[in-house]
Design a protein around this motif. Structure first.
Motif, short mmCIF file in Angstrom:
data_model
loop_
_atom_site.label_atom_id
_atom_site.label_comp_id
_atom_site.label_asym_id
_atom_site.label_seq_id
_atom_site.Cartn_x
_atom_site.Cartn_y
_atom_site.Cartn_z
N ILE A 123 -58.56 -21.94 16.68
CA ILE A 123 -57.58 -22.84 16.04
C ILE A 123 -57.81 -22.74 14.54
CG2 ILE A 123 -56.96 -25.27 15.67
CD1 ILE A 123 -55.99 -24.39 18.33
N TRP A 124 -56.75 -22.41 13.81
CA TRP A 124 -56.82 -22.21 12.36
C TRP A 124 -56.60 -23.52 11.62
CZ3 TRP A 124 -58.83 -18.00 10.53
CH2 TRP A 124 -58.65 -17.66 9.18
N GLU A 125 -56.69 -23.48 10.31
CA GLU A 125 -56.88 -24.66 9.48
C GLU A 125 -55.73 -25.64 9.28
OE1 GLU A 125 -56.58 -24.09 5.33
OE2 GLU A 125 -55.94 -22.03 5.50
N TRP A 126 -54.48 -25.22 9.25
CA TRP A 126 -53.48 -26.08 8.60
C TRP A 126 -52.09 -25.93 9.22
CZ3 TRP A 126 -48.85 -25.38 5.97
CH2 TRP A 126 -48.45 -26.42 5.11
N SER A 163 -58.22 -9.01 -5.30
CA SER A 163 -58.54 -9.44 -3.93
C SER A 163 -57.52 -8.89 -2.95
CB SER A 163 -58.61 -10.97 -3.81
OG SER A 163 -57.36 -11.53 -4.07
N THR A 164 -57.94 -8.75 -1.70
CA THR A 164 -57.03 -8.25 -0.67
C THR A 164 -57.17 -9.08 0.60
OG1 THR A 164 -58.68 -6.75 0.27
CG2 THR A 164 -57.24 -5.84 -1.43
N LEU A 165 -56.11 -9.19 1.33
CA LEU A 165 -56.14 -9.77 2.67
C LEU A 165 -55.15 -9.02 3.53
CD1 LEU A 165 -56.00 -13.60 1.85
CD2 LEU A 165 -57.91 -12.46 2.98
N MET A 166 -55.52 -8.70 4.74
CA MET A 166 -54.58 -8.05 5.66
C MET A 166 -53.62 -9.11 6.23
SD MET A 166 -55.01 -4.77 6.09
CE MET A 166 -54.46 -4.32 7.75
N PRO A 167 -52.38 -8.72 6.51
CA PRO A 167 -51.50 -9.65 7.24
C PRO A 167 -51.97 -9.77 8.69
CG PRO A 167 -50.40 -7.54 6.85
CD PRO A 167 -51.74 -7.42 6.20
N PHE A 168 -51.57 -10.82 9.35
CA PHE A 168 -51.99 -11.00 10.75
C PHE A 168 -50.94 -11.79 11.52
CE2 PHE A 168 -54.18 -13.18 14.23
CZ PHE A 168 -54.87 -12.13 14.81
N ARG A 169 -50.72 -11.38 12.77
CA ARG A 169 -49.84 -12.16 13.64
C ARG A 169 -50.42 -12.15 15.05
NH1 ARG A 169 -44.19 -10.07 12.72
NH2 ARG A 169 -44.05 -11.28 10.82
N SER A 170 -50.56 -13.33 15.64
CA SER A 170 -51.15 -13.44 16.99
C SER A 170 -50.18 -13.03 18.07
CB SER A 170 -51.52 -14.90 17.26
OG SER A 170 -52.77 -15.19 16.77
N ASN A 171 -50.76 -12.78 19.23
CA ASN A 171 -49.96 -12.55 20.43
C ASN A 171 -49.33 -13.88 20.86
OD1 ASN A 171 -48.96 -12.14 22.96
ND2 ASN A 171 -50.91 -11.51 23.88
N PRO A 207 -43.71 -17.78 13.33
CA PRO A 207 -44.46 -16.55 13.55
C PRO A 207 -45.57 -16.34 12.53
CG PRO A 207 -42.21 -16.08 12.82
CD PRO A 207 -42.29 -17.55 13.05
N ASN A 208 -45.38 -16.84 11.33
CA ASN A 208 -46.45 -16.77 10.31
C ASN A 208 -46.15 -17.73 9.17
OD1 ASN A 208 -44.68 -14.01 9.97
ND2 ASN A 208 -44.98 -15.03 8.01
N PHE A 209 -47.19 -17.98 8.38
CA PHE A 209 -47.02 -18.71 7.12
C PHE A 209 -46.27 -17.82 6.14
CE2 PHE A 209 -51.27 -20.55 8.28
CZ PHE A 209 -51.00 -21.88 8.12
N GLY A 210 -45.67 -18.45 5.10
CA GLY A 210 -45.21 -17.67 3.96
C GLY A 210 -46.41 -17.28 3.10
N GLY A 211 -47.50 -18.03 3.25
CA GLY A 211 -48.72 -17.79 2.47
C GLY A 211 -49.69 -16.88 3.19
N SER A 212 -50.92 -16.81 2.62
CA SER A 212 -51.91 -15.86 3.13
C SER A 212 -53.21 -16.58 3.46
CB SER A 212 -52.19 -14.79 2.09
OG SER A 212 -50.99 -14.19 1.68
N GLY A 213 -54.09 -15.89 4.16
CA GLY A 213 -55.41 -16.41 4.49
C GLY A 213 -56.15 -15.32 5.25
N PRO A 214 -57.46 -15.52 5.42
CA PRO A 214 -58.27 -14.44 6.00
C PRO A 214 -58.21 -14.36 7.53
CG PRO A 214 -59.66 -16.27 5.40
CD PRO A 214 -58.27 -16.66 4.99
N MET A 215 -57.05 -14.62 8.12
CA MET A 215 -56.94 -14.65 9.58
C MET A 215 -57.28 -13.30 10.20
SD MET A 215 -53.63 -16.27 11.44
CE MET A 215 -53.59 -18.04 11.43
N SER A 216 -56.89 -12.22 9.53
CA SER A 216 -57.10 -10.90 10.14
C SER A 216 -58.58 -10.61 10.34
CB SER A 216 -56.48 -9.80 9.29
OG SER A 216 -57.25 -9.58 8.14
N LEU A 217 -59.43 -11.17 9.46
CA LEU A 217 -60.87 -10.95 9.64
C LEU A 217 -61.34 -11.54 10.96
CD1 LEU A 217 -62.37 -11.76 6.12
CD2 LEU A 217 -62.16 -9.53 7.23
N PHE A 218 -60.80 -12.71 11.28
CA PHE A 218 -61.17 -13.34 12.54
C PHE A 218 -60.59 -12.55 13.70
CE2 PHE A 218 -62.14 -16.51 9.54
CZ PHE A 218 -63.21 -17.20 10.08
N GLY A 219 -59.34 -12.08 13.51
CA GLY A 219 -58.74 -11.23 14.53
C GLY A 219 -59.67 -10.07 14.83
N GLN A 220 -60.19 -9.47 13.76
CA GLN A 220 -61.06 -8.31 13.88
C GLN A 220 -62.38 -8.65 14.55
OE1 GLN A 220 -61.17 -6.60 9.98
NE2 GLN A 220 -63.00 -5.43 10.45
#
Ligand SMILES: [Zn+2]
Length: 359
Positions: free
Chosen positions: A78-81, A260-268, A294-307
């Motif tokens: 469960i993510w933050e917001w 800084s970089t962050l990968m995009p991420f989308r869950s199943n 399907p996703n935020f307009g913003g960003s966050g480190p979700m892909s790291l957790f996906g990984q």
């Protein structure tokens, strides 16, 4: 103005810096756990990862996840917001946009020069403006070669979901005090917000901008640029494409640094966990009070957790905010009723997860 580092309650709201984005969410979850512990114990195993660097691009998080990967095994996350939108529907969000944040610099000389030399000497302010203007057209198309390549087009199901998301142009005009029209037609605003990548000049600095006139040819200029990325795009690749684009257009002297970089991420979205999160929300908030995003307009480190959790593991973002909470601005707040409802939702979710088979 409310003091930022105290929580003040006024008119059924809690005012404090970061209360909506996102201390309220964290406390709601701790409250839910405390309620369950006082009533027979937790029905499932819960792990927290609390990170304080998200707003600056999570520079340390990957190292921590690498080092302690074994501690973070989980069936789902469960993510933050999330927030209630203008129609009072609670958003359930399945992903984030990625990010490629860069600093561009152009140097012309060791010192600011009398502008009489403007007929002879190159000007780093003009040069950086010209370099930037080769990357995006006046009708807002990003024209860096290959920028839109590899984008994974959203499925029909995702597009369907996005229809729950009201992008209210009138509200945006009011809230932000917009002086200019939207850059897309109002009907396209919602899809653009969710599914389109961006290129934004976040700041530009050069020369003299104090009171009155000072005739100088500036010695240097700099700009900060962010690109929000969608699934299929990779920040390293986008950075390389921007570098190549500038070289190809004769701007090889413009120095570009990646900050800084962050990968995009989308869950199943069809995972049983996701379905339970939605079903439980309908029970707590009401059948017709849910907006699936399907996703935020913003960003966050979700892909790291996906990984690190495994890419098939679902991550869903929920929370206790409201669309007019003034996040990232003075007088940030949450409504107490939303906070209480979020605690209730978390209690119900933990109970639901406790009844699920291994996922
Ligand atoms: Zn934030």
């Amino acid at each position: 103005m409310y003091p930022p580092f105290e929580a003040e309650i006024h008119d059924e709201n809690i005012y404090a810096r970061g209360v909506s984005d996102n201390k309220g969410d964290l406390i709601a979850r701790l409250q839910a756990i405390s309620i369950l512990q006082k009533n027979g114990g937790l029905p499932c195993r819960v792990k927290f990862l609390i990170e304080g660097e998200e707003e600056i691009g999570s520079p340390t998080l990957e190292k921590v996840l690498q080092k302690y990967a074994h501690l973070f095994h989980a069936d789902a996350s469960i993510w933050e917001w999330s927030q209630k939108n203008k129609e009072e529907k609670i958003e359930i969000i399945m992903g984030v946009k990625g990010m490629c944040y860069m600093q561009l610099e152009c140097e012309g000389s060791d010192l600011d020069i009398h502008s009489q030399y403007g007929s002879v000497l190159d000007n780093p302010a003009w040069r950086l403006i010209q370099a930037l203007s080769t990357m995006r057209t006046v009708d807002n198309q990003i024209v860096v070669e290959g920028f839109y390549d590899n984008i994974v087009q959203p499925s029909e199901e995702l597009m369907q979901w996005s229809r729950d998301y009201p992008f209210d142009a009138k509200a945006a005009k009011e809230i932000f005090g917009l002086k200019r029209p939207l850059i897309v037609n109002e009907k396209e605003a919602r899809d653009a917000f969710l599914f389109e990548p961006t290129m934004t000049v976040c700041g530009f600095e050069s020369g003299y901008i104090g009171e009155g006139a000072k005739t100088i040819l500036p010695k240097r200029s700099q700009a900060k640029l962010d690109c929000r990325l969608v699934p299929g795009q990779d920040p390293e690749d986008i950075f390389n494409k921007i570098r190549k684009h500038l070289d190809r257009h004769g701007f090889d002297d413009i120095h570009v640094r990646m900050l800084s970089t962050l990968m995009p991420f989308r869950s199943n979205i069809n995972h049983p966990f996701t379905k339970k999160v939605i079903k439980t929300a309908k029970r707590v908030y009401g059948e017709n009070n849910i907006a699936l995003l399907p996703n935020f307009g913003g960003s966050g480190p979700m892909s790291l957790f996906g990984q690190y959790l495994g890419n098939e593991k679902p991550i869903v973002s929920i929370g206790c905010s409201w669309w007019d909470d003034r996040i990232h601005a003075p007088n940030e707040s949450i409504r107490i009723a939303d906070f209480k409802q979020a605690i209730h939702y978390m209690v119900e979710l933990f109970l639901t997860f406790g009844k699920m088979d291994a996922i």
